[in-house]
Each structure stands twice: as structure tokens, then as C-alpha cells.
Motif scaffolding. Structure first.
Motif, mmCIF file in Angstrom:
data_model
loop_
_atom_site.group_PDB
_atom_site.id
_atom_site.type_symbol
_atom_site.label_atom_id
_atom_site.label_comp_id
_atom_site.label_asym_id
_atom_site.label_seq_id
_atom_site.Cartn_x
_atom_site.Cartn_y
_atom_site.Cartn_z
ATOM 1 N N LEU A 93 0.819 -1.204 0.000
ATOM 2 C CA LEU A 93 0.000 0.000 0.000
ATOM 3 C C LEU A 93 0.860 1.264 0.000
ATOM 4 C CD1 LEU A 93 -2.927 1.034 0.162
ATOM 5 C CD2 LEU A 93 -2.680 1.053 2.635
ATOM 6 N N PHE A 94 2.055 1.181 0.597
ATOM 7 C CA PHE A 94 2.929 2.353 0.705
ATOM 8 C C PHE A 94 4.115 2.294 -0.253
ATOM 9 C CE2 PHE A 94 1.202 2.234 5.195
ATOM 10 C CZ PHE A 94 0.300 3.253 4.975
ATOM 11 N N GLU A 95 3.951 1.614 -1.369
ATOM 12 C CA GLU A 95 5.050 1.423 -2.318
ATOM 13 C C GLU A 95 5.707 2.742 -2.731
ATOM 14 O OE1 GLU A 95 5.838 -0.563 -6.706
ATOM 15 O OE2 GLU A 95 3.845 -0.644 -5.824
ATOM 16 N N TYR A 96 4.926 3.784 -2.890
ATOM 17 C CA TYR A 96 5.459 5.058 -3.375
ATOM 18 C C TYR A 96 5.615 6.106 -2.279
ATOM 19 C CZ TYR A 96 4.350 2.783 -7.734
ATOM 20 O OH TYR A 96 4.286 1.876 -8.763
ATOM 21 N N VAL A 97 5.583 5.675 -1.018
ATOM 22 C CA VAL A 97 5.757 6.585 0.110
ATOM 23 C C VAL A 97 7.149 6.361 0.692
ATOM 24 C CG1 VAL A 97 4.897 7.267 2.375
ATOM 25 C CG2 VAL A 97 3.290 6.510 0.610
ATOM 26 N N GLU A 98 7.942 7.421 0.721
ATOM 27 C CA GLU A 98 9.308 7.302 1.224
ATOM 28 C C GLU A 98 9.327 7.083 2.731
ATOM 29 O OE1 GLU A 98 12.169 10.238 -0.002
ATOM 30 O OE2 GLU A 98 11.069 10.577 -1.861
ATOM 31 N N ASP A 99 10.323 6.343 3.186
ATOM 32 C CA ASP A 99 10.570 6.101 4.610
ATOM 33 C C ASP A 99 9.366 5.501 5.336
ATOM 34 O OD1 ASP A 99 13.160 7.195 4.327
ATOM 35 O OD2 ASP A 99 12.363 9.223 4.590
ATOM 36 N N GLN A 100 8.638 4.656 4.642
ATOM 37 C CA GLN A 100 7.475 3.999 5.249
ATOM 38 C C GLN A 100 7.629 2.493 5.067
ATOM 39 O OE1 GLN A 100 4.810 5.338 6.991
ATOM 40 N NE2 GLN A 100 4.354 3.200 7.384
ATOM 41 N N ALA A 101 7.481 1.763 6.148
ATOM 42 C CA ALA A 101 7.537 0.295 6.063
ATOM 43 C C ALA A 101 6.383 -0.203 5.200
ATOM 44 C CB ALA A 101 7.447 -0.310 7.454
ATOM 45 N N PRO A 102 6.572 -1.323 4.520
ATOM 46 C CA PRO A 102 5.493 -1.851 3.667
ATOM 47 C C PRO A 102 4.257 -2.250 4.478
ATOM 48 C CG PRO A 102 7.538 -3.107 3.355
ATOM 49 C CD PRO A 102 7.768 -2.155 4.469
ATOM 50 N N LEU A 103 3.116 -2.059 3.889
ATOM 51 C CA LEU A 103 1.851 -2.563 4.418
ATOM 52 C C LEU A 103 1.254 -3.409 3.301
ATOM 53 C CD1 LEU A 103 -0.311 -2.723 6.598
ATOM 54 C CD2 LEU A 103 -1.364 -0.696 5.579
ATOM 55 N N TRP A 104 1.328 -4.736 3.463
ATOM 56 C CA TRP A 104 0.936 -5.654 2.400
ATOM 57 C C TRP A 104 -0.565 -5.896 2.409
ATOM 58 C CZ3 TRP A 104 4.265 -6.135 -1.259
ATOM 59 C CH2 TRP A 104 5.625 -6.002 -0.974
ATOM 60 N N ILE A 105 -1.154 -5.767 1.228
ATOM 61 C CA ILE A 105 -2.586 -5.951 1.009
ATOM 62 C C ILE A 105 -2.765 -7.072 -0.010
ATOM 63 C CG2 ILE A 105 -4.725 -4.844 0.198
ATOM 64 C CD1 ILE A 105 -3.561 -3.450 2.642
ATOM 65 N N TRP A 106 -3.722 -7.954 0.246
ATOM 66 C CA TRP A 106 -4.060 -9.006 -0.714
ATOM 67 C C TRP A 106 -5.364 -8.662 -1.410
ATOM 68 C CZ3 TRP A 106 -1.422 -12.876 -2.748
ATOM 69 C CH2 TRP A 106 -0.261 -13.297 -2.090
ATOM 70 N N GLU A 107 -5.361 -8.734 -2.744
ATOM 71 C CA GLU A 107 -6.601 -8.664 -3.509
ATOM 72 C C GLU A 107 -7.156 -10.086 -3.528
ATOM 73 O OE1 GLU A 107 -6.007 -6.942 -7.366
ATOM 74 O OE2 GLU A 107 -4.948 -5.221 -6.526
ATOM 75 N N ILE A 108 -8.402 -10.239 -3.074
ATOM 76 C CA ILE A 108 -9.011 -11.562 -2.922
ATOM 77 C C ILE A 108 -10.338 -11.599 -3.675
ATOM 78 C CG2 ILE A 108 -9.936 -13.226 -1.266
ATOM 79 C CD1 ILE A 108 -8.052 -12.073 0.829
ATOM 80 N N PRO A 134 -10.244 -6.354 -0.767
ATOM 81 C CA PRO A 134 -8.854 -6.273 -0.311
ATOM 82 C C PRO A 134 -8.781 -6.598 1.179
ATOM 83 C CG PRO A 134 -9.801 -4.082 -0.425
ATOM 84 C CD PRO A 134 -10.868 -5.047 -0.882
ATOM 85 N N PHE A 135 -7.717 -7.268 1.594
ATOM 86 C CA PHE A 135 -7.485 -7.573 3.009
ATOM 87 C C PHE A 135 -6.033 -7.290 3.343
ATOM 88 C CE2 PHE A 135 -11.357 -10.031 2.846
ATOM 89 C CZ PHE A 135 -11.820 -10.032 4.155
ATOM 90 N N ILE A 136 -5.809 -6.675 4.496
ATOM 91 C CA ILE A 136 -4.443 -6.494 5.003
ATOM 92 C C ILE A 136 -3.892 -7.885 5.323
ATOM 93 C CG2 ILE A 136 -3.058 -5.551 6.900
ATOM 94 C CD1 ILE A 136 -5.156 -3.285 7.063
ATOM 95 N N GLU A 137 -2.643 -8.131 4.934
ATOM 96 C CA GLU A 137 -2.045 -9.452 5.110
ATOM 97 C C GLU A 137 -2.098 -9.932 6.562
ATOM 98 O OE1 GLU A 137 1.355 -11.245 2.718
ATOM 99 O OE2 GLU A 137 2.369 -10.342 4.448
ATOM 100 N N GLU A 138 -1.837 -9.063 7.510
ATOM 101 C CA GLU A 138 -1.882 -9.452 8.927
ATOM 102 C C GLU A 138 -3.286 -9.890 9.336
ATOM 103 O OE1 GLU A 138 0.562 -9.954 11.199
ATOM 104 O OE2 GLU A 138 1.898 -9.643 9.495
ATOM 105 N N ALA A 139 -4.309 -9.299 8.733
ATOM 106 C CA ALA A 139 -5.690 -9.708 9.031
ATOM 107 C C ALA A 139 -5.958 -11.108 8.477
ATOM 108 C CB ALA A 139 -6.670 -8.703 8.455
ATOM 109 N N VAL A 140 -5.464 -11.381 7.271
ATOM 110 C CA VAL A 140 -5.624 -12.720 6.690
ATOM 111 C C VAL A 140 -4.969 -13.755 7.594
ATOM 112 C CG1 VAL A 140 -5.042 -14.209 4.737
ATOM 113 C CG2 VAL A 140 -5.768 -11.843 4.323
ATOM 114 N N LEU A 141 -3.741 -13.465 8.043
ATOM 115 C CA LEU A 141 -3.031 -14.398 8.931
ATOM 116 C C LEU A 141 -3.779 -14.568 10.249
ATOM 117 C CD1 LEU A 141 0.627 -13.228 8.242
ATOM 118 C CD2 LEU A 141 -0.483 -15.319 7.410
ATOM 119 N N GLY A 142 -4.337 -13.498 10.778
ATOM 120 C CA GLY A 142 -5.101 -13.568 12.022
ATOM 121 C C GLY A 142 -6.363 -14.413 11.886
#
Length: 87
Positions: free
Chosen positions: A34-49, A64-72
């Protein structure tokens, strides 16, 4: 607190997931930062489902689901991974 059973490595394009309660099936389509084009920001992975099944309609077919939510949801037993190597 439940132990983590699933990790990022368990999620791949093409992974099939089943919602235990509804029986609906989901296919992981694409993983994006989600933050691919934001400098100095850790990635926030989103899955298209994409979903299919009795509880799926035009409003919730592509979600869309945040990866951590899918794992949870997997670790909590709400969802399960299905496929050749899974019962």
C-alpha cells in the motif's frame, strides 16, 4: 493467546482459502504494498481476494485484506487454507 501457525510464506498468488462458517472460497489474486510510493514507510501488504460461494454477492466478491488480518483469521480458525497439500 493462540500461537501463530501461519506466516507470510503460506500466502501466495493462487492460494485457496475457505471461510469455515459460510463455506465460501477465496482465491488470493495479487499482493501489493500500500505504501510502495511513500518514502521512509515500512510496507503494508494488502491481498486482492476474489470470493465465491453462498454468502458472496456483487458487493463482496472482490475484497482487499491487510495481510496481517488474513493471517489472524487463519490462526483464529475462522478461515483455512485449502489445496493439494492441505486436508
Amino acid at each position: 493467546m493462540p500461537l501463530k501457525k501461519h506466516s507470510t510464506e503460506d500466502l501466495k498468488v493462487g492460494t485457496l482459502i475457505r471461510d469455515i462458517q459460510t463455506g465460501d472460497l477465496a482465491l488470493l489474486i495479487k499482493r501489493v504494498d500500500l505504501f510502495e510510493y511513500v518514502e521512509d514507510q515500512a510496507p503494508l501488504w494488502i491481498w486482492e481476494i476474489t470470493w465465491t460461494g453462498p454468502a458472496t454477492d456483487s458487493y463482496n466478491r472482490h475484497m482487499p485484506f491487510i495481510e496481517e488480518a488474513v493471517l489472524g483469521l487463519l490462526d483464529g480458525g475462522v478461515w483455512e487454507i485449502k489445496g493439494d497439500d492441505q486436508p
